[in-house]
Write a protein that holds these residues in place. Structure first.
Motif, mmCIF file in Angstrom:
data_model
loop_
_atom_site.group_PDB
_atom_site.id
_atom_site.type_symbol
_atom_site.label_atom_id
_atom_site.label_comp_id
_atom_site.label_asym_id
_atom_site.label_seq_id
_atom_site.Cartn_x
_atom_site.Cartn_y
_atom_site.Cartn_z
ATOM 1 N N ILE A 188 0.844 -1.194 0.000
ATOM 2 C CA ILE A 188 0.000 0.000 0.000
ATOM 3 C C ILE A 188 0.877 1.241 0.000
ATOM 4 O O ILE A 188 1.659 1.462 0.934
ATOM 5 N N ASN A 189 0.758 2.046 -1.045
ATOM 6 C CA ASN A 189 1.397 3.353 -1.087
ATOM 7 C C ASN A 189 0.470 4.325 -0.377
ATOM 8 O O ASN A 189 -0.626 4.610 -0.843
ATOM 9 N N ILE A 190 0.907 4.839 0.759
ATOM 10 C CA ILE A 190 0.014 5.590 1.632
ATOM 11 C C ILE A 190 -0.441 6.914 1.018
ATOM 12 O O ILE A 190 -1.444 7.488 1.443
ATOM 13 N N TRP A 191 0.289 7.439 0.015
ATOM 14 C CA TRP A 191 -0.056 8.723 -0.573
ATOM 15 C C TRP A 191 -0.833 8.582 -1.879
ATOM 16 O O TRP A 191 -1.449 9.549 -2.334
ATOM 17 N N ILE A 192 -0.792 7.421 -2.479
ATOM 18 C CA ILE A 192 -1.437 7.212 -3.783
ATOM 19 C C ILE A 192 -2.625 6.265 -3.683
ATOM 20 O O ILE A 192 -3.695 6.532 -4.226
ATOM 21 N N ASP A 193 -2.465 5.155 -2.980
ATOM 22 C CA ASP A 193 -3.525 4.152 -2.899
ATOM 23 C C ASP A 193 -4.613 4.583 -1.918
ATOM 24 O O ASP A 193 -4.319 5.174 -0.874
ATOM 25 N N PRO A 194 -5.878 4.299 -2.224
ATOM 26 C CA PRO A 194 -6.965 4.574 -1.266
ATOM 27 C C PRO A 194 -6.990 3.509 -0.173
ATOM 28 O O PRO A 194 -7.126 2.325 -0.465
ATOM 29 N N TRP A 195 -6.869 3.940 1.108
ATOM 30 C CA TRP A 195 -6.843 2.951 2.188
ATOM 31 C C TRP A 195 -7.419 3.485 3.497
ATOM 32 O O TRP A 195 -7.585 2.733 4.452
ATOM 33 N N GLN A 254 -11.908 7.467 6.174
ATOM 34 C CA GLN A 254 -12.323 8.696 6.834
ATOM 35 C C GLN A 254 -11.797 9.955 6.165
ATOM 36 O O GLN A 254 -12.196 11.064 6.530
ATOM 37 N N PHE A 255 -10.907 9.825 5.178
ATOM 38 C CA PHE A 255 -10.352 10.988 4.494
ATOM 39 C C PHE A 255 -10.945 11.135 3.097
ATOM 40 O O PHE A 255 -11.335 10.143 2.474
ATOM 41 N N PRO A 256 -11.022 12.358 2.575
ATOM 42 C CA PRO A 256 -11.490 12.548 1.193
ATOM 43 C C PRO A 256 -10.582 11.820 0.206
ATOM 44 O O PRO A 256 -9.356 11.949 0.275
ATOM 45 N N GLY A 257 -11.177 11.069 -0.697
ATOM 46 C CA GLY A 257 -10.390 10.290 -1.640
ATOM 47 C C GLY A 257 -9.726 9.088 -1.012
ATOM 48 O O GLY A 257 -8.923 8.417 -1.666
ATOM 49 N N PHE A 258 -10.016 8.822 0.280
ATOM 50 C CA PHE A 258 -9.453 7.679 1.023
ATOM 51 C C PHE A 258 -7.932 7.769 1.152
ATOM 52 O O PHE A 258 -7.266 6.762 1.339
ATOM 53 N N ARG A 259 -7.378 8.980 1.053
ATOM 54 C CA ARG A 259 -5.926 9.168 1.165
ATOM 55 C C ARG A 259 -5.643 10.241 2.208
ATOM 56 O O ARG A 259 -6.337 11.256 2.261
ATOM 57 N N PRO A 260 -4.610 10.064 3.033
ATOM 58 C CA PRO A 260 -4.292 11.084 4.039
ATOM 59 C C PRO A 260 -3.615 12.287 3.396
ATOM 60 O O PRO A 260 -2.750 12.133 2.526
ATOM 61 N N PRO A 261 -3.973 13.506 3.802
ATOM 62 C CA PRO A 261 -3.302 14.694 3.248
ATOM 63 C C PRO A 261 -1.918 14.851 3.877
ATOM 64 O O PRO A 261 -1.792 14.913 5.103
ATOM 65 N N PRO A 262 -0.848 14.910 3.081
ATOM 66 C CA PRO A 262 0.496 15.064 3.658
ATOM 67 C C PRO A 262 0.702 16.469 4.213
ATOM 68 O O PRO A 262 0.202 17.448 3.672
ATOM 69 N N THR A 263 1.400 16.565 5.332
ATOM 70 C CA THR A 263 1.709 17.853 5.947
ATOM 71 C C THR A 263 3.212 17.977 6.122
ATOM 72 O O THR A 263 3.877 17.040 6.557
ATOM 73 N N GLY A 264 3.740 19.163 5.806
ATOM 74 C CA GLY A 264 5.175 19.408 5.970
ATOM 75 C C GLY A 264 6.008 18.478 5.113
ATOM 76 O O GLY A 264 5.712 18.206 3.954
ATOM 77 N N ASN A 265 7.064 17.969 5.709
ATOM 78 C CA ASN A 265 7.978 17.070 5.008
ATOM 79 C C ASN A 265 7.788 15.612 5.412
ATOM 80 O O ASN A 265 8.688 14.797 5.240
ATOM 81 N N LEU A 266 6.590 15.305 5.951
ATOM 82 C CA LEU A 266 6.352 13.926 6.365
ATOM 83 C C LEU A 266 6.366 12.959 5.188
ATOM 84 O O LEU A 266 6.596 11.774 5.348
ATOM 85 N N ARG A 267 6.109 13.516 3.992
ATOM 86 C CA ARG A 267 6.035 12.635 2.830
ATOM 87 C C ARG A 267 7.400 12.115 2.424
ATOM 88 O O ARG A 267 7.518 11.088 1.755
ATOM 89 N N LEU A 268 8.470 12.815 2.813
ATOM 90 C CA LEU A 268 9.818 12.419 2.412
ATOM 91 C C LEU A 268 10.226 11.126 3.126
ATOM 92 O O LEU A 268 10.230 11.051 4.346
#
Length: 256
Positions: free
Chosen positions: A218-225, A228-242
Motif C-alpha cells: 500500500i502506497n500511503i499517498w497514492i492508494d486509497p486505504w 475517513q479521508f477525502p479520496g481515502f488518502r491522508p493529506p500530507p503535511t510538511g515534510n512527512l512525505r519524504l
C-alpha cells in the motif's frame, strides 16, 4: 460468458476468405449472427446492433393494456419484465446511451399510459425523478444506463476482490498479465466487453478502498486505504512525505 464482439478486420480479399472457409470447412458468418444471444459483429452505428432489445420491449408493451392496469400493476410490470429484458445483454456489453434513452422512453410512455408515439400525453414527473429511491420520493425504478454501468462494474469489482469464478480467471489471463485492474488500460483490439468493464473504473473507485494486509503493498499517498479521508488518502503535511511511501515505513525498530 462471451467476451463480447470484436471489431471486424478485413485483412484479405474475398477470394482468399473463400479459400480459407473451404479449407477449414466452416460456413461464412453473416454480420447479423448472434452467439449466446449477443451480436458478434457491430455496424458503424452501434445502436443498430441492439435494436432487437428495443423491438422486443416495444412488442411486449404494445400488448399490455396499460389503461386496464393500476399504477401498482404498471410499476410491477416495468420492474419484473420491462427492465429485465435488456439485463442479459447489459451484463456483458456496454449499450449505447442513445438506445438506453429509447428504452427509458418506451417504459415512460407505458407508465403514463401513452398509446403511441404521436400521443405524448402529459408527464407529471420526469423519468429521472421516478427512478429515485422511495426514500427520496421516487418509485425505486432504475434508468437503463445506470443498470448497464452497475452490471459491468460487478465484473470490475470481482477482479479487484480476487473473486475466483471461471469468467474472471479468463479475463485476468487475457488482459491482466502485468498490471492490476485499476492500472490497466484497454487497447484498440480488445473486445467491447473488456472496454465496457474498464469504463466502470471511475464508478468503482468512488467507493473502493484497499484492505490492510501486506504493509509493503500500500502506497500511503497514492492508494486509497483510509475511508475517513477525502479520496481515502491522508493529506500530507510538511515534510512527512519524504522517505515515507509504504505503510511498512512507519514500522518501529521494535517491530510495532
Amino acid at each position: 460468458m462471451s467476451l463480447g464482439p470484436r471489431p471486424v478486420r478485413k485483412n484479405f480479399s474475398g477470394r482468399r476468405e473463400g479459400d480459407l472457409v473451404r479449407t477449414i470447412g466452416v460456413p461464412r458468418i453473416r454480420n447479423n449472427t448472434k452467439y449466446l444471444g449477443l451480436p458478434l459483429f457491430h455496424t458503424r452505428r452501434k445502436s443498430h446492433d441492439f435494436n432487437y432489445i428495443l423491438d422486443k420491449l416495444e412488442s411486449l408493451l404494445s400488448g399490455w393494456k396499460s389503461k386496464l392496469l393500476s399504477k401498482a400493476g404498471r410499476l410491477m410490470m416495468i420492474k419484473s419484465v420491462g427492465l429485465a429484458i435488456p439485463t442479459y445483454t447489459m451484463q456483458s456489453i456496454p449499450i449505447p446511451l442513445q438506445l438506453c434513452n429509447k428504452i427509458d422512453a418506451a417504459l415512460r410512455k407505458f407508465w403514463w399510459g401513452h398509446k403511441s408515439e404521436n400521443n405524448r400525453g402529459l408527464c407529471l414527473k420526469s423519468w429521472g425523478n421516478l427512478c429515485k429511491p422511495k426514500s427520496h420520493r421516487g418509485l425505486g425504478l432504475c434508468q437503463s444506463h445506470d443498470i448497464n454501468k452497475a452490471l459491468l462494474g460487478k465484473w470490475g469489482w470481482g477482479l479487484l476482490t480476487n473473486a475466483n469464478s471461471l469468467c474472471l480467471q479468463i479475463l485476468r489471463a487475457k488482459y491482466l498479465h502485468h498490471s492490476s485492474f485499476i492500472d490497466s488500460e484497454p487497447r484498440n483490439g480488445d473486445s467491447w466487453t473488456w472496454k465496457g468493464i474498464c469504463s466502470s473504473k471511475p464508478l468503482i473507485t468512488k467507493g473502493a478502498c484497499k484492505q490492510l494486509g501486506n504493509r509493503k503493498s500500500i502506497n500511503i499517498w497514492i492508494d486509497p486505504w483510509l475511508p475517513q479521508f477525502p479520496g481515502f488518502r491522508p493529506p500530507p503535511t510538511g515534510n512527512l512525505r519524504l522517505g515515507l511511501i509504504f505503510l511498512d515505513d512507519f514500522r518501529l525498530p521494535t517491530g510495532g
